[in-house]
Design an enzyme around this catalytic site. Structure first.
Site, PDB file in Angstrom:
ATOM      1  N   GLU A   1       7.622   4.520   2.127  1.00 58.48           N
ATOM      2  CA  GLU A   1       8.110   3.320   1.477  1.00 58.48           C
ATOM      3  C   GLU A   1       7.180   2.146   1.785  1.00 58.48           C
ATOM      4  OE1 GLU A   1      12.540   1.997   1.579  1.00 58.48           O
ATOM      5  OE2 GLU A   1      11.510   0.795   3.054  1.00 58.48           O
TER       6      GLU A   1
ATOM      7  N   TYR B   1       8.518  -3.335  -4.730  1.00 58.11           N
ATOM      8  CA  TYR B   1       8.989  -2.233  -3.893  1.00 58.11           C
ATOM      9  C   TYR B   1       8.368  -0.953  -4.430  1.00 58.11           C
ATOM     10  CZ  TYR B   1      12.134   1.187  -1.806  1.00 58.11           C
ATOM     11  OH  TYR B   1      12.642   2.248  -1.097  1.00 58.11           O
TER      12      TYR B   1
END
Ligand code: GDP
Ligand code: MN
Length: 398
Positions: free
Chosen positions: A200, A112
């Site tokens: 993101e 992530y």
């Protein structure tokens, strides 16, 4: 402003971050054609992905790995014909009108990676985890130590040593370190250049070792961006990415008239002026056992036309079983609101109970206007104060 994954992939790619190729399509025929080109080009794995402004698609069945044209057709058909319902959508889900047909990749591990505002330090922060993928929310909850952070100095920007440190902390080794840290540096520059409030990449992946990439290839295969609306005027290229079909129709209509509309879950429509009064109005409705369906903040300078439109928006919401008008006239004059009530009654009609509480500038004139219109608006009650107004509207919808 949010954008779609296919648009986010384009931004990443233009910034020099490796992203698998793909095409956005809007019909089954286009999906077939796009897949055929990729398969003819020698692709052995494709991924079909619904393009909606919400995540959680993988678990909901809206990210599908395919090896043949038939599999692509089946996946695309399913996505075009079913709403995407995930933890990030309401129970009614989102209609899918766009689908991405992309090159699939083999994944050795998922990470992530994000940059967003860290409100504690008042700066942006680089946030990463070696436990990326579809379970990142659970990781953040149950194992917060697995989420790593590097604060970004607003003047100096993300420093190379910070990106390298993050890459090492994530467990990258050998040539992977440079690949990962370069992606972080490029992402930080992109965030800065586009006034993004969120960037993101989830997952950032590393492929298994191959001849062309003996240490594996670090790439982005899903991305999400949110941009600061107040900075969009200096990014015409981003503004073009706006997709009105992903927005709440009433919120869009309100924005067109300079009004702020927020849809909620209850059954009482609220017309107010000012965000503070909106909060107080919702609190007092709740206190009296009711529940707001929405609130529409007409602000201070709305015209008669805009306020009439405000009523039209509130009344077009099927959930609304009663309307509470709560205005404290300062810059906004009470008589403008009263005129708007009269014109909305004529143009739209109040079929549901309407409770009006007005105070402040020109309130006397407003009361006269409403008094004169009383017989035309049989569902209207006037309230003497805010508590009285809340009690009346809650009683009227029960
Ligand atoms: P999200 O669920 O909406 O966040 O959609 P993602 O694009 O992140 O996809 C969800 C998951 O599907 C990823 O975490 C991967 O595990 C898997 N996935 C997506 N694309 C590929 C791909 O090209 N190859 C493989 N092997 N898995 C993929
Ligand atoms: Mn994802």
């Amino acid at each position: 402003m949010k954008i779609h994954e296919y648009q986010a992939r384009r931004l990443l790619s233009e910034a020099g971050i490796p992203v698998p190729g793909g095409t956005m399509v809007t019909s089954l025929a286009e999906a077939t054609a796009a897949a055929k080109i990729l398969l003819d080009d020698g692709a052995t794995l494709l991924v079909v992905k619904a393009q909606v402004h919400a995540g959680g698609r993988g678990k909901a069945g809206f990210v599908t790995l395919c090896r043949t044209l038939d599999e692509v057709n089946e996946a695309a058909m399913f996505m075009f014909n079913n709403p995407m319902i995930s933890v990030q959508t309401g129970p009614e889900g989102l209609v899918v009108t766009k689908v991405l047909i992309a090159d699939g990749v083999d994944i050795a591990s998922e990470y992530y990676l994000a940059i967003t505002t860290d409100r504690t330090s008042g700066t942006n922060a680089l946030i990463a985890s070696s436990e990326g993928g579809v379970e990142i929310e659970t990781v953040a909850h149950e194992n917060p130590d697995a989420i790593l952070t590097q604060r970004i100095d607003p003047l100096a920007g993300l420093q190379d040593f910070q990106a390298r440190q993050m890459a090492f902390d994530l467990g990258f080794t050998g040539k992977q370190v440079r690949q990962a840290s370069t992606i972080m540096m490029k992402l930080a520059k992109l965030v800065n250049d586009t006034d993004a409030s969120l960037a993101e990449i989830n997952p950032l992946i590393i492929t298994p070792e191959s001849e062309s990439h003996p240490d594996g290839h670090v790439m982005a295969i899903d991305a999400k961006f949110d941009f600061d609306d107040n900075a969009l005027f200096r990014h015409p290229n981003l503004k073009e990415m706006f997709d009105p079909t992903e927005e709440n129709v009433s919120e869009l209509k309100a924005a067109e008239f300079g009004l702020n509309f927020i849809a909620l879950d209850g059954n009482i429509g609220c017309l107010v002026n000012g965000a503070g009064l909106a909060m107080a109005t919702m609190d007092i409705i709740k206190l009296h056992g009711g529940s707001p369906a929405n609130f529409l903040d007409v602000g201070g300078a709305a015209t008669l036309e805009a306020v009439t439109e405000a009523f039209r928006i509130i009344l077009s919401d099927d959930k609304v079983e009663g309307v509470l008008v709560n205005i404290f006239g300062g810059i906004m004059k009470c008589d403008v609101i009263a005129e708007a009530i009269v014109s909305a009654a004529k143009e739209v009609g109040f079929t549901v109970p309407l409770v009006v509480r007005l105070e402040g500038t020109n309130v006397e004139a407003a009361r006269e206007i409403l008094k004169a219109a009383e017989s035309d608006i049989p569902t209207m009650q006037t309230a003497s104060n805010l508590a009285d107004a809340a009690a009346r509207v809650v009683a009227a919808v029960c």
